[in-house]
Design a protein around this motif. Structure first.
Motif, PDB file in Angstrom:
ATOM      1  N   GLN A  93      26.717   3.781 -44.775  1.00 18.59           N
ATOM      2  CA  GLN A  93      25.764   2.762 -45.113  1.00 18.59           C
ATOM      3  C   GLN A  93      24.316   3.165 -44.950  1.00 18.59           C
ATOM      4  O   GLN A  93      24.088   3.980 -44.082  1.00 18.59           O
ATOM      5  CB  GLN A  93      26.082   1.437 -44.136  1.00 18.59           C
ATOM      6  CG  GLN A  93      27.412   0.886 -44.313  1.00 18.59           C
ATOM      7  CD  GLN A  93      27.197  -0.572 -44.890  1.00 18.59           C
ATOM      8  OE1 GLN A  93      26.221  -0.662 -45.337  1.00 18.59           O
ATOM      9  NE2 GLN A  93      28.213  -1.205 -45.108  1.00 18.59           N
ATOM     10  N   GLU A 113      20.526   3.045 -43.778  1.00 18.83           N
ATOM     11  CA  GLU A 113      20.249   2.574 -42.100  1.00 18.83           C
ATOM     12  C   GLU A 113      19.562   1.234 -42.293  1.00 18.83           C
ATOM     13  O   GLU A 113      18.911   0.864 -43.164  1.00 18.83           O
ATOM     14  CB  GLU A 113      19.274   3.572 -41.840  1.00 18.83           C
ATOM     15  CG  GLU A 113      18.590   3.702 -40.337  1.00 18.83           C
ATOM     16  CD  GLU A 113      19.661   3.889 -39.437  1.00 18.83           C
ATOM     17  OE1 GLU A 113      19.736   3.207 -38.107  1.00 18.83           O
ATOM     18  OE2 GLU A 113      20.538   4.777 -39.476  1.00 18.83           O
ATOM     19  N   GLN A 169      27.095  -7.727 -48.214  1.00 20.70           N
ATOM     20  CA  GLN A 169      26.130  -6.834 -47.090  1.00 20.70           C
ATOM     21  C   GLN A 169      24.987  -7.518 -46.915  1.00 20.70           C
ATOM     22  O   GLN A 169      24.297  -8.382 -47.550  1.00 20.70           O
ATOM     23  CB  GLN A 169      25.860  -5.528 -47.964  1.00 20.70           C
ATOM     24  CG  GLN A 169      24.954  -4.569 -47.325  1.00 20.70           C
ATOM     25  CD  GLN A 169      24.682  -3.387 -48.352  1.00 20.70           C
ATOM     26  OE1 GLN A 169      24.360  -3.710 -49.592  1.00 20.70           O
ATOM     27  NE2 GLN A 169      24.775  -2.054 -48.062  1.00 20.70           N
ATOM     28  N   ARG A 194      24.657 -12.878 -40.309  1.00 19.01           N
ATOM     29  CA  ARG A 194      25.836 -12.378 -40.100  1.00 19.01           C
ATOM     30  C   ARG A 194      27.000 -13.124 -39.452  1.00 19.01           C
ATOM     31  O   ARG A 194      28.016 -13.103 -39.686  1.00 19.01           O
ATOM     32  CB  ARG A 194      25.693 -10.773 -39.075  1.00 19.01           C
ATOM     33  CG  ARG A 194      25.092  -9.749 -39.842  1.00 19.01           C
ATOM     34  CD  ARG A 194      24.813  -8.723 -38.939  1.00 19.01           C
ATOM     35  NE  ARG A 194      26.191  -8.010 -38.319  1.00 19.01           N
ATOM     36  CZ  ARG A 194      26.007  -7.014 -37.188  1.00 19.01           C
ATOM     37  NH1 ARG A 194      24.564  -6.502 -37.130  1.00 19.01           N
ATOM     38  NH2 ARG A 194      27.100  -6.579 -37.145  1.00 19.01           N
ATOM     39  N   THR A 199      24.733  -3.837 -43.120  1.00 20.46           N
ATOM     40  CA  THR A 199      25.883  -3.499 -42.601  1.00 20.46           C
ATOM     41  C   THR A 199      26.709  -4.510 -43.706  1.00 20.46           C
ATOM     42  O   THR A 199      25.981  -5.317 -44.174  1.00 20.46           O
ATOM     43  CB  THR A 199      26.114  -3.949 -41.144  1.00 20.46           C
ATOM     44  OG1 THR A 199      27.295  -3.827 -40.720  1.00 20.46           O
ATOM     45  CG2 THR A 199      25.569  -5.481 -41.030  1.00 20.46           C
ATOM     46  N   ARG A 238      21.213  -7.420 -43.662  1.00 18.32           N
ATOM     47  CA  ARG A 238      20.299  -6.573 -42.721  1.00 18.32           C
ATOM     48  C   ARG A 238      21.264  -6.634 -41.291  1.00 18.32           C
ATOM     49  O   ARG A 238      21.873  -7.528 -41.216  1.00 18.32           O
ATOM     50  CB  ARG A 238      19.218  -7.126 -42.790  1.00 18.32           C
ATOM     51  CG  ARG A 238      18.274  -6.725 -43.892  1.00 18.32           C
ATOM     52  CD  ARG A 238      17.093  -7.143 -43.723  1.00 18.32           C
ATOM     53  NE  ARG A 238      16.752  -8.589 -43.607  1.00 18.32           N
ATOM     54  CZ  ARG A 238      16.748  -9.513 -44.777  1.00 18.32           C
ATOM     55  NH1 ARG A 238      17.182  -9.050 -45.766  1.00 18.32           N
ATOM     56  NH2 ARG A 238      16.731 -10.679 -44.824  1.00 18.32           N
ATOM     57  N   LYS A 239      21.439  -5.559 -40.603  1.00 19.64           N
ATOM     58  CA  LYS A 239      22.066  -5.258 -39.323  1.00 19.64           C
ATOM     59  C   LYS A 239      21.245  -6.209 -38.309  1.00 19.64           C
ATOM     60  O   LYS A 239      22.084  -6.895 -37.614  1.00 19.64           O
ATOM     61  CB  LYS A 239      21.917  -3.864 -39.075  1.00 19.64           C
ATOM     62  CG  LYS A 239      23.063  -3.371 -37.919  1.00 19.64           C
ATOM     63  CD  LYS A 239      23.111  -1.863 -37.791  1.00 19.64           C
ATOM     64  CE  LYS A 239      24.216  -1.306 -38.799  1.00 19.64           C
ATOM     65  NZ  LYS A 239      24.146   0.361 -38.204  1.00 19.64           N
ATOM     66  N   ASN A 273      39.304   0.251 -44.280  1.00 18.38           N
ATOM     67  CA  ASN A 273      38.712   1.010 -43.380  1.00 18.38           C
ATOM     68  C   ASN A 273      39.252   2.288 -43.418  1.00 18.38           C
ATOM     69  O   ASN A 273      38.588   3.291 -43.321  1.00 18.38           O
ATOM     70  CB  ASN A 273      38.582   0.348 -42.052  1.00 18.38           C
ATOM     71  CG  ASN A 273      37.919   1.444 -41.012  1.00 18.38           C
ATOM     72  OD1 ASN A 273      38.500   2.098 -40.091  1.00 18.38           O
ATOM     73  ND2 ASN A 273      36.383   1.285 -40.888  1.00 18.38           N
ATOM     74  N   GLU A 310      20.198  -2.768 -52.336  1.00 19.57           N
ATOM     75  CA  GLU A 310      20.216  -2.483 -50.960  1.00 19.57           C
ATOM     76  C   GLU A 310      18.450  -2.243 -50.645  1.00 19.57           C
ATOM     77  O   GLU A 310      18.162  -2.667 -49.743  1.00 19.57           O
ATOM     78  CB  GLU A 310      20.685  -1.111 -50.520  1.00 19.57           C
ATOM     79  CG  GLU A 310      22.234  -1.121 -50.594  1.00 19.57           C
ATOM     80  CD  GLU A 310      22.823  -0.091 -50.473  1.00 19.57           C
ATOM     81  OE1 GLU A 310      24.127  -0.050 -49.569  1.00 19.57           O
ATOM     82  OE2 GLU A 310      22.590   0.994 -50.666  1.00 19.57           O
TER      83      GLU A 310
END
Length: 294
Positions: free
Chosen positions: A82, A84, A203, A212, A87, A205-206, A228, A60
């Motif tokens: 998660q 910060e 996974q 994404r 995601t 980066r947001k 979930n 990460e």
């Protein structure tokens, strides 16, 4: 696209699987193998390692630093909070969700629970497995083991242990020959697996909206909904990999959710089991937690 992964055979299988999926949607990629705390420290059991995420933190960190574009993890290794800025972009199909007991051929005893005699040693580093094993067969002696899947299997093959317990998903993905061992497969409704077991998480980066968007076709919606529920229960119990908690959620053809959970306050404490079915996920994790702690 640069994929970050651990270097074990299973982690590499998972990374190559995702690489093949990316290729199918026209994305070329390469692997970056990263050593984590959990890989480096082999002499300590999971509950002795610092904090949560000891198979994920270093990966990460590289993701946040932009050294890799995505990371492939086993979902059950992932902390429920998660980091910060990161995601999940996609969750994979779910392999067999159950745990498997692998017994040295000369140590299997027909007619006994799990085909294991009283006093039999069984290798596992998981507090969840230890608690449920002793709950279902009080005569068993769980013994801590570490190492990759082939290393742990060898403990049963050589007779160092009477048996070992591993996740079915890893054994299936590595296509290991188990013909020299007695294989016992408890039902996941009876021997409840870890939240997210059998699922791979991708996974990123947001703020990396482009990546994404590209990964969206790889996401399995039903798996996302069920895991979930499982991981929300784990989060509400403030648990990591060392918490003796099993949660398994499945959805039937009518869209109803069925959840099985097993919890112990410690590896050697009594196990409480609950089963709840509902037509909606709303309030379902809360109901499970209330029943487990009630």
């Amino acid at each position: 696209m640069i994929i970050g992964t651990r270097g074990s055979r299973l982690a590499l299988w998972q990374a190559h699987y995702v690489q093949a999926q990316l290729k199918e949607i026209g994305i070329t990629s390469e692997l970056n193998v990263i050593k984590t705390q959990g890989d480096k420290i082999q002499h300590l059991t999971f509950d002795k390692l610092e904090g949560k995420g000891f198979f994920t933190k270093e990966i990460e960190d590289k993701l946040l630093a932009g050294e890799i574009d995505i990371a492939v993890h086993s979902l059950k290794d992932m902390p429920t909070d998660q980091v910060e800025g990161l995601t999940f972009a996609a969750l994979s199909y779910r392999a067999s969700v159950n745990d498997v007991i692998l017994i040295h051929k000369e140590r299997a005893v027909a007619g006994k629970p799990f085909q294991l005699a009283d006093g039999a040693t069984i290798g596992t580093s998981s507090n969840r497995r230890k608690a449920q094993l002793v709950d279902l067969h009080p005569g068993l002696v769980p013994v801590d083991i570490r190492g990759n899947v082939p290393t742990r299997l060898n403990k049963a093959r050589t007779g160092e242990m009477d048996a070992v317990m591993l996740a079915a998903a890893g054994l299936e993905r590595l296509e290991l020959d188990l013909s020299d061992l007695v294989v016992v497969r408890p039902s996941p409704r009876e021997f409840v697996p870890a939240p997210g077991q059998g699922v791979m998480a991708i996974q990123t980066r947001k703020d990396d909206l482009e990546t994404r968007k590209k990964l969206a076709p790889l996401h399995n919606v039903t798996v996302g909904e069920c895991t979930n529920v499982e991981r929300t229960v784990l989060n509400m119990m403030d648990g990591g990999c060392s918490l003796p908690l099993g949660v398994y959620c499945e959805q039937d053809q009518l869209g109803n959710y069925h959840v099985w959970a097993a919890y112990a306050s410690a590896a050697d404490a009594p196990v409480k089991r609950v089963q709840i079915s509902r037509s909606t996920r709303a309030g379902l994790p809360e109901a499970i937690v209330e029943s487990l702690l009630g």
